[in-house]
Design a protein around this motif. Structure first.
Motif, mmCIF file in Angstrom:
data_model
loop_
_atom_site.group_PDB
_atom_site.id
_atom_site.type_symbol
_atom_site.label_atom_id
_atom_site.label_comp_id
_atom_site.label_asym_id
_atom_site.label_seq_id
_atom_site.Cartn_x
_atom_site.Cartn_y
_atom_site.Cartn_z
ATOM 1 N N VAL A 139 44.062 40.662 21.934
ATOM 2 C CA VAL A 139 42.619 40.397 22.064
ATOM 3 C C VAL A 139 42.357 39.605 23.335
ATOM 4 N N ASN A 140 43.162 38.566 23.578
ATOM 5 C CA ASN A 140 42.993 37.763 24.784
ATOM 6 C C ASN A 140 43.191 38.606 26.040
ATOM 7 N N PHE A 141 44.223 39.445 26.034
ATOM 8 C CA PHE A 141 44.508 40.260 27.217
ATOM 9 C C PHE A 141 43.369 41.251 27.480
ATOM 10 N N ALA A 142 42.855 41.872 26.426
ATOM 11 C CA ALA A 142 41.762 42.838 26.593
ATOM 12 C C ALA A 142 40.523 42.151 27.156
ATOM 13 N N ASN A 143 40.229 40.949 26.682
ATOM 14 C CA ASN A 143 39.074 40.206 27.202
ATOM 15 C C ASN A 143 39.291 39.845 28.663
ATOM 16 N N TRP A 144 40.515 39.420 28.992
ATOM 17 C CA TRP A 144 40.816 39.105 30.393
ATOM 18 C C TRP A 144 40.652 40.338 31.275
ATOM 19 N N ALA A 145 41.154 41.477 30.822
ATOM 20 C CA ALA A 145 41.096 42.701 31.626
ATOM 21 C C ALA A 145 39.655 43.098 31.921
#
Length: 402
Positions: A197-203
């Motif tokens: 979830v964190n990575f998708a938001n960062w992307a």
């Protein structure tokens, strides 16, 4: 000429003013004394021999030092979020002591991978997070190295601590083909759901450094960030407040000593993984890695690692209220079903790890959630049996010198 009422008001103000001034001076003196006390504590802690520092504070400082040095190990990357730097040779502070960490580029440019002492040609590569990086242990004790030694198949780890399944898929896409391996092993850990979830938001936000972005998201106030980096007292107080929101169990029985933490991310991953927003992202990443492996002419195998809390759930249930009816195997079953549906080999080592845990074996560090040497040994043997049973191991070949 002033009226009697105005004269009275002036007299009242005149009488109050000295008291207000004294109150301000008193408050200022108290604040100054508090600041001086904190500074004195900071100086005392900084100059005190480490052996005399209270154990809880030593633990906090070890993790802080580790975090600071980890930032020196990595660099931002717009595609991966961050990556290891190449050609590093340092001793890294872990719970069990300083561990030598070396990185090599494998001739792939400005990127580093942990050197576990194996060499090309690599019959298999391993991608994952800290469990694939083998946090906390020397290279020779890493389960990947043990598996390589036991099977005769040279293996390289592309694991990076803090990676999500999404980042691992990108790592495999970018660097995997260059290794020419016939087997890709992916390590999956329950916190990957939240990390996805964190990575998708960062992307979506387009930052060029995932770690820096995550620090801002978790602590947006720059003053607090500065204090966390420079004040031992602040770190101690912040840790104490965080601990109040956690269910923590400390267990000691014979040679077994554990701190079990039932954090929010763990509860969400265990109670309803199919409803977790990171679950569809994990499925997407695993299918992407299957496609990438096929494009490399390799087979894909997913290793499912349990948390320390999952492994020692029998101890936890005896001591922590509310865990009696918790199905901690829900995520491994969900993941195993998905992998079987899509023809991806699965090696769930939860059962073997838990069986050794029930015998009172110390498989993880006391505080950290990572395998110790014994945990790495048990995991390597379990993965080897799974790969052998599935006929997944490629033919071994003598490694070439690097």
């Amino acid at each position: 000429m002033a009226t009697p009422l105005e004269i009275g008001e002036r007299a009242a103000v005149a009488a109050v003013r000295p008291r207000t001034r004294r109150l301000r001076l008193s408050i200022g003196a108290m604040l100054l004394a508090a600041v001086a006390s904190v500074l004195a504590i900071e100086v005392a802690l900084a100059t005190m021999p480490r052996a005399l520092v209270p154990a809880p504070l030593r633990t906090i400082e070890t993790f802080h030092t580790r975090r600071a040095q980890w930032e020196a190990l990595i660099t931002g990357d717009r595609y991966l979020g961050f990556k290891l730097r190449p050609d590093l040779d340092m001793r890294f502070p872990f719970e069990g002591g300083a561990v030598p960490i070396r990185t090599v580029s494998h001739g792939l440019g400005d990127v580093g991978f942990r050197d576990i002492g194996t060499g090309a040609p690599y019959g298999a590569i391993v991608v994952g997070d800290s469990f694939a990086f083998c946090d906390e242990v020397v290279a020779e004790e890493c389960w990947v190295r043990r598996l390589s030694d036991a099977t005769g198949v040279s293996m390289a780890t592309l694991g990076v601590s803090g990676y999500s399944t999404l980042a691992e898929a990108r790592m495999l896409r970018r660097y995997g083909p260059a290794f020419g391996s016939r087997l890709v092993i992916v390590g999956v850990f329950p916190n990957d759901l939240a990390d996805n979830v964190n990575f998708a938001n960062w992307a979506r936000e387009g930052d060029d450094n995932f770690r820096r972005w995550l620090v801002r998201k978790r602590q947006p106030h720059p003053g607090a960030v500065w204090l966390s980096q420079n004040s031992s007292v602040y770190r101690l107080l912040a840790t104490a407040f965080e601990a109040r929101a956690r269910a923590v169990h400390r267990h000691r029985e014979g040679d077994l000593e554990l701190v079990l933490r039932f954090d929010d991310w763990w509860m969400k991953a265990v109670t309803a993984p199919e409803q977790h927003p990171g679950w569809p992202l994990m499925r997407e990443a695993l299918l992407d890695m299957r496609q990438a492996a096929e494009g490399m002419g390799a087979r894909l195998a997913v290793v499912i690692f349990p948390t320390k809390e999952d492994a020692y759930i029998d101890i936890a249930r005896r001591s922590v209220a509310g865990l009696d009816h918790l199905d901690v195997d829900r995520l491994p079953r969900l993941l195993g079903g998905f992998l079987a549906e899509h023809g991806i080999a699965a090696c769930d080592v939860t059962g073997e790890i838990r069986e050794h845990a029930r015998r009172g074996r110390q498989l993880y560090y006391k505080i950290s959630g990572h395998f110790n040497e014994e945990g790495n040994r048990v995991a390597a043997a379990a993965v080897q049996r799974c790969l052998d049973a599935g006929g997944l191991l490629p033919a071994s070949a003598p490694p070439r010198g690097r």
